[in-house]
Design an enzyme around this catalytic site. Structure first.
Site, PDB file in Angstrom:
ATOM      1  N   GLY A  73      13.765  -4.752  26.057  1.00  0.00           N
ATOM      2  CA  GLY A  73      13.418  -3.524  26.757  1.00  0.00           C
ATOM      3  C   GLY A  73      14.639  -2.644  26.943  1.00  0.00           C
ATOM      4  N   GLY A  74      15.259  -2.728  28.108  1.00  0.00           N
ATOM      5  CA  GLY A  74      16.363  -1.835  28.481  1.00  0.00           C
ATOM      6  C   GLY A  74      17.448  -1.705  27.419  1.00  0.00           C
ATOM      7  N   HIS A  77       1.531  -6.650  27.413  1.00  0.00           N
ATOM      8  CA  HIS A  77       2.812  -6.631  28.142  1.00  0.00           C
ATOM      9  C   HIS A  77       2.526  -6.793  29.630  1.00  0.00           C
ATOM     10  CE1 HIS A  77       6.631  -5.264  29.776  1.00  0.00           C
ATOM     11  NE2 HIS A  77       7.145  -5.514  28.587  1.00  0.00           N
ATOM     12  N   GLU A 120       7.617 -13.857  27.648  1.00  0.00           N
ATOM     13  CA  GLU A 120       8.366 -12.980  28.544  1.00  0.00           C
ATOM     14  C   GLU A 120       8.134 -13.416  29.991  1.00  0.00           C
ATOM     15  OE1 GLU A 120       9.471  -9.070  26.567  1.00  0.00           O
ATOM     16  OE2 GLU A 120       7.598  -8.715  27.588  1.00  0.00           O
ATOM     17  N   SER A 170      15.432  -9.308  29.795  1.00  0.00           N
ATOM     18  CA  SER A 170      16.851  -9.035  30.039  1.00  0.00           C
ATOM     19  C   SER A 170      17.767  -9.510  28.907  1.00  0.00           C
ATOM     20  CB  SER A 170      17.297  -9.622  31.390  1.00  0.00           C
ATOM     21  OG  SER A 170      16.585  -8.991  32.450  1.00  0.00           O
ATOM     22  N   ASN A 213      11.309  -2.500  22.871  1.00  0.00           N
ATOM     23  CA  ASN A 213      10.205  -1.896  23.624  1.00  0.00           C
ATOM     24  C   ASN A 213      10.757  -0.739  24.448  1.00  0.00           C
ATOM     25  OD1 ASN A 213       7.954  -1.290  25.138  1.00  0.00           O
ATOM     26  ND2 ASN A 213       8.197  -3.027  26.534  1.00  0.00           N
ATOM     27  N   TRP A 214      10.461   0.472  23.999  1.00  0.00           N
ATOM     28  CA  TRP A 214      11.019   1.652  24.678  1.00  0.00           C
ATOM     29  C   TRP A 214      10.311   1.958  25.996  1.00  0.00           C
ATOM     30  CZ3 TRP A 214      11.671   6.026  20.452  1.00  0.00           C
ATOM     31  CH2 TRP A 214      12.629   5.616  19.524  1.00  0.00           C
ATOM     32  N   LYS A 215       9.170   1.339  26.223  1.00  0.00           N
ATOM     33  CA  LYS A 215       8.355   1.666  27.408  1.00  0.00           C
ATOM     34  C   LYS A 215       8.095   3.180  27.425  1.00  0.00           C
ATOM     35  CE  LYS A 215      10.592  -2.218  29.578  1.00  0.00           C
ATOM     36  NZ  LYS A 215      10.420  -3.174  30.644  1.00  0.00           N
ATOM     37  N   GLY A 219      13.415  -6.657  33.018  1.00  0.00           N
ATOM     38  CA  GLY A 219      14.031  -5.519  33.692  1.00  0.00           C
ATOM     39  C   GLY A 219      14.801  -5.897  34.943  1.00  0.00           C
ATOM     40  N   GLU A 256       3.689  -5.393  32.129  1.00  0.00           N
ATOM     41  CA  GLU A 256       3.541  -4.126  32.860  1.00  0.00           C
ATOM     42  C   GLU A 256       2.113  -3.600  32.716  1.00  0.00           C
ATOM     43  OE1 GLU A 256       6.892  -2.050  31.168  1.00  0.00           O
ATOM     44  OE2 GLU A 256       8.244  -3.438  32.190  1.00  0.00           O
TER      45      GLU A 256
END
Ligand code: PEP
Length: 255
Positions: free
Chosen positions: A236-237, A98, A170, A215, A12-14, A176, A100
């Site tokens: 993600g990251g 998601h 999640e 994470s 997930n590049w956001k 994150g 976010e």
């Protein structure tokens, strides 16, 4: 895990990567994952990167997903993108719900109840994200939250299509933050989600893929991906660098 469930590693590049940066990334990723067998791979990219990533990943093992969509095929919804538009551009799936989007953009379970079947109808694989906040976990409210999200968000998906949905567990406190769920926490929550799907349809519970997200990094992926009910990861990251993402794909294939 049964042999039928191929693990999926989705990045997930956001809201990261211009088209140029995305192009550099995919050129670095493709050779790193081309010979890894036994795992499906997807990058979930901003709308503006979709066309270029679909073109560059064509013929490779890497699928290209979006990160959100409206449920209607078209209409007066300024700023929105439809399922039809995503499939037309060549996207193969879409992240829905998601945390976010739920927390910062007011995405509701009511909206998700419309979006998940709309994605399926457009030929897209939805990755439905669910999970509890830190205070919900502390108050032993995790099961209630997961039960409510799974019930409400999948209410309009017929039993025979449940296995076409990917669910991502999640825990919000792990996204994150560098705070990863323990293997026991991840396994317990994901087995619980599988049982909830089983309440709808026993066969679907065996086939549905349930990912862990929060994470995940190259150095903790193997332990999480080895858990019996964990069918991959939403990353993600650590998906933003081709190298670390490819290492996670490698860990999934080696399990
Ligand atoms: C995510 O964005 O879905 C996610 C799990 O992020 P991270 O891996 O950075 O925690």
């Amino acid at each position: 895990m049964t042999a039928a469930r191929t693990p999926l590693i989705a990045g997930n590049w956001k809201m990261y990567k211009t088209e140029r940066e995305a192009e550099d990334y995919i050129q670095a990723l493709l050779p790193r994952v081309s010979s890894i067998d036994g795992a499906d791979v997807a990058v979930c990219v901003p709308f503006t990167d979709l066309r270029a990533m679909v073109d560059s990943a064509r013929g490779s093992r890497v699928e290209v997903y979006a990160q959100n969509m409206h449920h209607e095929p078209e209409g007066a919804f300024t700023g929105e993108v439809s399922p039809l538009m995503l499939s037309d551009v060549g996207a193969q799936g879409v992240v829905l719900g998601h945390s976010e989007r739920r927390e910062q953009f007011g995405e509701t379970d009511r909206a998700l109840a419309l979006k998940v079947p709309a994605a399926l109808a457009a030929g897209l694989t939805p990755i439905l994200c669910v999970g509890e906040t830190e205070s919900e976990r502390e108050n032993e409210d995790t099961d209630r939250k997961l039960r409510q999200q799974i019930k409400d968000d999948l209410v309009n998906v017929p039993s025979e299509r449940l296995t076409d949905v990917v669910i991502a567990y999640e825990p919000i406190w792990a996204i994150g933050t560098g705070k990863v769920a323990t293997p026991e926490q991840a396994q317990e929550a994901i087995a619980f989600i599988r049982a909830l799907v089983g309440d709808r349809d026993a066969q679907a519970a065996q086939g549905v893929r349930i990912l862990y997200g929060g994470s995940v990094k190259a150095d903790n992926a193997a332990e999480l991906l080895a858990l019996p009910d964990v069918d991959g990861a939403l990353v993600g990251g650590a998906s933003l660098q081709a190298d670390s993402f490819a290492q996670i794909v490698g860990a999934a294939a080696a399990r």
